[in-house]
Design a protein around this motif. Structure first.
Motif, short mmCIF file in Angstrom:
data_model
loop_
_atom_site.label_atom_id
_atom_site.label_comp_id
_atom_site.label_asym_id
_atom_site.label_seq_id
_atom_site.Cartn_x
_atom_site.Cartn_y
_atom_site.Cartn_z
N LYS A 28 -1.51 -10.60 0.59
CA LYS A 28 -2.89 -10.11 0.57
C LYS A 28 -2.92 -8.59 0.43
CE LYS A 28 -5.04 -10.03 4.41
NZ LYS A 28 -5.67 -10.40 5.68
N VAL A 29 -2.06 -7.89 1.16
CA VAL A 29 -2.00 -6.43 1.09
C VAL A 29 -1.58 -6.00 -0.31
CG1 VAL A 29 -0.77 -4.39 1.93
CG2 VAL A 29 -1.65 -6.06 3.55
N ALA A 30 -0.58 -6.66 -0.88
CA ALA A 30 -0.13 -6.31 -2.23
C ALA A 30 -1.25 -6.50 -3.24
CB ALA A 30 1.09 -7.15 -2.61
N ILE A 31 -2.01 -7.58 -3.13
CA ILE A 31 -3.14 -7.83 -4.03
C ILE A 31 -4.17 -6.71 -3.88
CG2 ILE A 31 -5.14 -9.33 -4.41
CD1 ILE A 31 -3.22 -11.70 -3.65
N ASN A 32 -4.51 -6.37 -2.64
CA ASN A 32 -5.53 -5.34 -2.41
C ASN A 32 -5.08 -3.96 -2.87
OD1 ASN A 32 -7.52 -7.09 -1.50
ND2 ASN A 32 -6.81 -6.99 0.60
N LEU A 33 -3.81 -3.65 -2.74
CA LEU A 33 -3.32 -2.37 -3.26
C LEU A 33 -3.42 -2.34 -4.78
CD1 LEU A 33 -0.24 -1.65 -0.96
CD2 LEU A 33 -2.49 -0.54 -0.92
N GLY A 34 -3.18 -3.47 -5.42
CA GLY A 34 -3.35 -3.55 -6.87
C GLY A 34 -4.80 -3.32 -7.28
N GLU A 92 -12.30 -5.29 4.73
CA GLU A 92 -13.37 -4.38 5.17
C GLU A 92 -12.87 -2.94 5.28
OE1 GLU A 92 -12.59 -7.26 6.79
OE2 GLU A 92 -14.38 -8.47 6.41
N GLU A 93 -11.67 -2.79 5.83
CA GLU A 93 -11.12 -1.45 5.99
C GLU A 93 -10.77 -0.82 4.64
OE1 GLU A 93 -9.18 -1.80 10.42
OE2 GLU A 93 -8.14 -2.77 8.75
N PHE A 94 -10.16 -1.61 3.74
CA PHE A 94 -9.89 -1.07 2.40
C PHE A 94 -11.18 -0.61 1.75
CE2 PHE A 94 -5.76 -3.58 2.12
CZ PHE A 94 -4.94 -2.47 1.97
N SER A 95 -12.24 -1.38 1.91
CA SER A 95 -13.54 -1.04 1.34
C SER A 95 -14.08 0.26 1.95
CB SER A 95 -14.52 -2.19 1.58
OG SER A 95 -15.81 -1.83 1.15
N GLU A 96 -14.03 0.34 3.25
CA GLU A 96 -14.52 1.53 3.96
C GLU A 96 -13.77 2.79 3.53
OE1 GLU A 96 -14.18 3.26 8.47
OE2 GLU A 96 -14.55 1.11 8.25
N TRP A 97 -12.46 2.71 3.47
CA TRP A 97 -11.65 3.89 3.16
C TRP A 97 -11.76 4.31 1.70
CZ3 TRP A 97 -7.04 0.99 5.68
CH2 TRP A 97 -7.19 0.99 7.07
N LYS A 104 -14.79 -6.96 -3.80
CA LYS A 104 -13.71 -6.81 -4.77
C LYS A 104 -12.34 -7.08 -4.16
CE LYS A 104 -15.71 -3.90 -8.23
NZ LYS A 104 -15.43 -2.87 -9.21
N PHE A 105 -12.26 -7.01 -2.83
CA PHE A 105 -10.99 -7.17 -2.15
C PHE A 105 -10.75 -8.61 -1.74
CE2 PHE A 105 -11.99 -2.69 -1.60
CZ PHE A 105 -10.80 -2.12 -2.00
N SER A 106 -9.48 -8.92 -1.60
CA SER A 106 -9.06 -10.25 -1.18
C SER A 106 -8.98 -10.31 0.34
CB SER A 106 -7.70 -10.58 -1.78
OG SER A 106 -7.22 -11.80 -1.27
N ALA A 107 -9.75 -11.23 0.92
CA ALA A 107 -9.64 -11.47 2.36
C ALA A 107 -8.54 -12.49 2.62
CB ALA A 107 -10.97 -11.95 2.92
#
Length: 117
Positions: A28-34, A92-97, A104-107
């Motif tokens: 999930k983290v790898a997807i969100n970093l992409g 949520e945190e990726f979105s906030e930052w 757009k992010f994967s939960a």
């Protein structure tokens, strides 16, 4: 431009797809970093076992490790400031930052892997 850096604990890889089982959190983290990279957010990811110098050279990371030991990892920095210690970011945190909308992010990981024996 924002920069998000994740300092991972020592592991064989950061993708979560190595070894006998898949770690959905790492996937999930790898997807969100992409996703962040596609949105022109600068991202970096460092693994303690393969890039120890990055941990030594960064004063914020050194301070967190001095205070919390390996429990500080994973450690997330946004623009050089520690924003999360000891756990991976949520959608949520990726979105906030990043300022990118949460949807757009994967939960959850987008695909599940099955290990065949």
């Amino acid at each position: 431009m924002k920069k998000i850096a994740i300092f991972d604990p020592a592991m064989c890889c950061s993708t979560g797809v190595c070894g006998p089982s898949v770690d959905p959190e790492l996937t999930k983290v790898a997807i969100n970093l992409g996703i962040l990279e596609k949105e022109n957010i600068e991202v970096a990811r460092y693994n303690l076992s393969t890039e120890p110098q990055e941990f030594v050279e960064n004063s914020v990371v050194r301070q967190q490790l001095d205070e919390h030991g390996e429990q500080a990892l994973p450690l997330v920095l946004v623009d050089g400031e520690a924003v999360k210690v000891g756990d991976y970011p949520t959608a949520e945190e990726f979105s906030e930052w990043s300022g990118i909308e949460k949807k757009k992010f994967s939960a959850e990981p987008k695909s599940q892997f099955t290990i065949l024996e």
